[in-house]
Design an enzyme around this catalytic site. Structure first.
Site, short mmCIF file in Angstrom:
data_model
loop_
_atom_site.label_atom_id
_atom_site.label_comp_id
_atom_site.label_asym_id
_atom_site.label_seq_id
_atom_site.Cartn_x
_atom_site.Cartn_y
_atom_site.Cartn_z
N SER A 1 0.81 -1.22 0.00
CA SER A 1 0.00 0.00 0.00
C SER A 1 0.84 1.27 0.00
O SER A 1 0.33 2.34 -0.33
CB SER A 1 -0.94 0.01 1.21
OG SER A 1 -0.22 -0.11 2.42
N ASP B 1 -3.12 8.30 7.82
CA ASP B 1 -4.07 7.39 8.46
C ASP B 1 -3.33 6.49 9.45
O ASP B 1 -2.21 6.81 9.85
CB ASP B 1 -4.85 6.57 7.41
CG ASP B 1 -3.94 5.66 6.58
OD1 ASP B 1 -2.78 5.44 6.95
OD2 ASP B 1 -4.41 5.15 5.54
N HIS C 1 -0.15 5.01 7.21
CA HIS C 1 0.50 5.60 6.03
C HIS C 1 0.84 7.07 6.23
O HIS C 1 0.14 7.79 6.93
CB HIS C 1 -0.42 5.44 4.81
CG HIS C 1 -0.78 4.03 4.52
ND1 HIS C 1 -1.97 3.48 4.94
CD2 HIS C 1 -0.10 3.05 3.88
CE1 HIS C 1 -2.02 2.20 4.55
NE2 HIS C 1 -0.89 1.92 3.92
#
Length: 375
Positions: free
Chosen positions: A50, A338, A341
């Protein structure tokens, strides 16, 4: 599980370098971004999780690792949630920009027969990264790195049918292969064993590094020669691990595993480059960048290094950035977007340090030197 924050201190001269040079690197990067006209390499091929995904998971119906909804992308052009786990760009976008591209190449699963034919001629590149994936096939249920390399092999075959003037191997040997992975593997291991002893940690790191080696050799066999690897940051200091810790500090075991794996990667790359003819590489240290921000946030323009900008619960780290989540207004002052990240601002800083910085941030050479190496 209680732990206190222990990010090993840098030597004094390195701390001074971080404080003095990171802002200068960002300034230089801004000037470079404004002048970016054309790619400095034929293409960029991206693999990982991600931290590098730009939308592949949008096409996976059963995946929970998605970011193609608000408030993600609030600072992306036209405030579009693209599938990036960020309020704007991720680190791969900034590395691509420094290489002369608009941003990261498109996600592989977004490609169609109507897509720009430059991609199918080996120009521009493709992003295969998938949120939730890892180096080990057992990590996550999304597009594993093994599958990502299979996708690249398919694309390579397509490129071979399109090229009429330049051999595929020559084109690929000039391209950059970016990989950002490993964090999910460490998290997966931690959920099974949150207090491993030294032997267990060493065994896990060795297994992870061995599989990473297999992936790199597979890419080399398919024509990759220039590798740009991004190491694992101090993931124990992300809002989610902090939310698990009664003290609110970093979870040391996660950082120890990250450091152990990063050290193994350096040894692995040194060995591979000496045995695989023509292989060149740079390992960018997101660990050093994030650790430096945590040690001296104010000097680098940060006001919040523990709590995520977008999320819910303790440190906004107990759930992801969903349309119902609250989000901060001063996003450029936050280290984390978040629960896991970085913000657009942090990715920008990391991209500059890894591309232009000293061996503290990228070694044995930085990404710029890797790109410009013509030998």
């Amino acid at each position: 599980m209680a732990s206190t924050m222990r990010v090993p201190p840098l030597p004094l001269h390195h701390r001074h370098y971080l404080l003095l040079h990171l802002p200068l690197l960002v300034t230089a990067a801004v000037l470079a971004l404004g002048g970016a006209q054309a790619g400095k390499v034929p293409a960029i091929y991206v693999f990982g999780d991600s931290t590098a995904d730009v939308g592949n998971n949008n096409y996976l119906q059963r995946s929970n690792a998605k970011a193609n909804f608000p408030h993600n992308g609030i600072d992306f052009p036209f405030s579009r949630p693209t599938g990036r786990f960020s309020n704007g760009y991720n680190g791969i976008d900034f590395l691509a920009i420094h290489m002369g591209f608009r941003r990261s190449p498109p996600s592989f699963l977004s490609l169609t027969n109507k897509t720009n034919h430059q991609i199918f001629k080996g120009l521009k590149g493709v992003n295969f990264a998938s949120g939730g994936s890892g180096i080990l096939d057992s990590t996550g249920s999304t597009i594993t790195m093994t599958k990502q390399i299979q996708y690249f092999s398919t694309l390579r075959s397509n490129i071979m049918t399109q090229i009429a003037t330049e051999p595929t191997y020559h084109l690929l040997s000039k391209s950059i292969f970016l990989i950002s992975s490993g964090g999910n593997d460490i998290f997966a291991y931690f959920t099974k064993n949150n207090s491993p002893n030294t032997t267990e940690k060493d065994q896990f790191v060795a297994t992870l590094a061995s599989q990473y080696e297999n992936h790199l050799k597979a890419l080399f066999t398919l024509g990759a020669r220039k590798f740009g690897l991004v190491d694992v940051p101090p993931i124990g200091c992300c809002p989610y691990p902090r939310s698990l810790n009664p003290t609110g500090g970093c979870l040391d075991i996660l950082n120890e595993l990250s450091l152990g794996f990063n050290k193994a990667v350096h040894s692995l790359m040194l060995n591979l480059s000496s045995t695989l003819e023509g292989m060149k590489y740079s390992v960018g240290s997101s660990y050093e960048v994030v650790s430096g921000i945590i040690r001296n946030p104010e000097a680098l323009g940060y006001k919040e290094i523990k709590t995520a900008c977008c999320g819910a619960g303790k440190f906004n780290g107990q759930s992801g950035c969903t349309p119902n989540a609250t989000y901060c207004s001063e996003r450029h002052h936050y280290l984390f977007w978040d629960l896991l990240h970085p913000t657009h601002a942090t990715s920008k800083l990391a991209g500059s340090a890894i591309y232009y910085g000293s061996q503290q941030f990228a070694s044995p050479i930085n990404f710029r030197q890797l790109v410009e190496d013509e030998n």
